[in-house]
Design an enzyme around this catalytic site. Structure first.
Site, PDB file in Angstrom:
ATOM      1  N   LYS A  28     -11.381 -26.279  -1.735  1.00 49.65           N
ATOM      2  CA  LYS A  28     -12.675 -25.582  -1.811  1.00 49.65           C
ATOM      3  C   LYS A  28     -13.623 -26.365  -2.694  1.00 49.65           C
ATOM      4  O   LYS A  28     -13.219 -27.147  -3.565  1.00 49.65           O
ATOM      5  CB  LYS A  28     -12.516 -24.150  -2.324  1.00 49.65           C
ATOM      6  CG  LYS A  28     -11.893 -24.027  -3.733  1.00 49.65           C
ATOM      7  CD  LYS A  28     -12.857 -24.176  -4.893  1.00 49.65           C
ATOM      8  CE  LYS A  28     -12.140 -23.999  -6.237  1.00 49.65           C
ATOM      9  NZ  LYS A  28     -12.962 -24.479  -7.383  1.00 49.65           N
ATOM     10  N   ASP A  31      -8.766 -17.576  -8.477  1.00 49.47           N
ATOM     11  CA  ASP A  31      -9.288 -18.170  -7.235  1.00 49.47           C
ATOM     12  C   ASP A  31      -8.445 -17.827  -6.013  1.00 49.47           C
ATOM     13  O   ASP A  31      -8.861 -18.102  -4.886  1.00 49.47           O
ATOM     14  CB  ASP A  31      -9.365 -19.701  -7.357  1.00 49.47           C
ATOM     15  CG  ASP A  31     -10.584 -20.169  -8.138  1.00 49.47           C
ATOM     16  OD1 ASP A  31     -11.440 -19.323  -8.458  1.00 49.47           O
ATOM     17  OD2 ASP A  31     -10.666 -21.371  -8.433  1.00 49.47           O
TER      18      ASP A  31
END
Length: 282
Positions: free
Chosen positions: A15, A140
């Site tokens: 990401k 996350d």
């Protein structure tokens, strides 16, 4: 007989934090964030083979990731405990995302493990349940379980899906590992950005409150970022060390990458519309 299946591969995408603002801090020390996270088509690969004997084991060595600190193993054991399944798994982790790079490697590995073993073990957990388990492993993890590019708020658990424009990214990987805890504990970290309302992401929202501290503490990150900014607007992702710039086409990204100094490492990746395993969990 310990195995009941052929090995199956599952992707764990990286990401990028297209924006990261630190808007406060809780009494327990966790920082409150606003961050826009985007999946990219570059990441780790996990291979799972289901076992009948309940044993969960990593079957390969991973440089820099002792088995005791492997979030994929922790995720597998957490799902096993939560579901009560008697099955286990052999896990092979092919690591491509750099350690301490800010690309979410460990969190993505954990999320892929939860999604894949929920499917292979048929434990029947839905997306909200898997995300709740994921939050126990790291802030996350829920966004990877959620499967959508998103605005993440709070400590990362409040997610608002965002539709992001197609883009290609040149990501440089400085040869340093940045410990997340060190950056968040730094006395000079900006912790008072004003929260902003985001309904769509645009380039003028880009930025990273952690970047000044990361660049001050890690000169190699600053050097890579300075070089990349000569070609395009560029930012640190997460707590670093990786830096990135967005381009409208793959060829535009490659044109810049071809001009990079010989001692710089990196890769080109396409931004994804959603996580490649999004359809595997409801």
């Amino acid at each position: 007989m310990k195995s009941t299946s052929e090995p199956r591969d599952f992707p764990a995408p990286g990401k990028l934090n297209l924006m990261l603002r630190v808007v406060g801090r809780r009494a327990d020390g966790y920082h409150l964030l606003q961050t826009v996270m985007r999946f990219i088509d570059y990441g780790d690969t996990l291979t799972f083979r289901v076992r009948e004997d309940g044993v969960i084991a990593r079957v390969n060595e991973v440089t820099g990731v002792p088995a005791g600190e492997d979030l994929a193993l922790r995720a597998a054991r957490l799902l096993q405990q939560d579901s009560g399944t008697r099955l286990g798994a052999d896990i092979n982790l092919e690591k491509r995302l750099p350690l301490g790079g800010g690309l979410g490697g460990g969190s993505s590995d954990a999320a892929t493990t939860l999604i894949a073993l929920n499917h292979l073990w048929r434990t029947g957990r839905g997306r909200p349940q898997l995300a709740e388990l994921g939050l126990r492993l790291g802030a996350d993890v829920p966004v990877f379980v959620g499967g959508e590019n998103a605005l993440a708020e709070g400590i990362g658990e409040r997610l608002t899906p965002l539709t992001l424009d197609p883009a290609w990214y040149l990501v440089l990987t400085p040869p340093v590992a940045v410990p997340t805890a060190r950056i968040f504990a730094h006395p000079e970290l900006k912790r008072d950005s004003k929260p902003i309302k985001i309904t769509a992401f645009s380039a003028d929202l880009a930025g990273n409150d952690l970047e000044p501290v990361v660049c001050r503490e890690y000169p190699e990150v600053a050097r890579h970022l300075t070089w990349l900014r000569r070609a395009a607007p560029a930012w640190v992702t997460g707590t670093g060390a990786c830096v990135f710039a967005a381009f409208p086409t793959e060829s535009a990204a490659r044109q810049v990458w071809q001009q990079a100094p010989g001692d710089m490492q990196g890769f080109i990746a396409q931004g994804l519309a959603r996580h490649p395993l999004h359809q595997m969990v409801k």
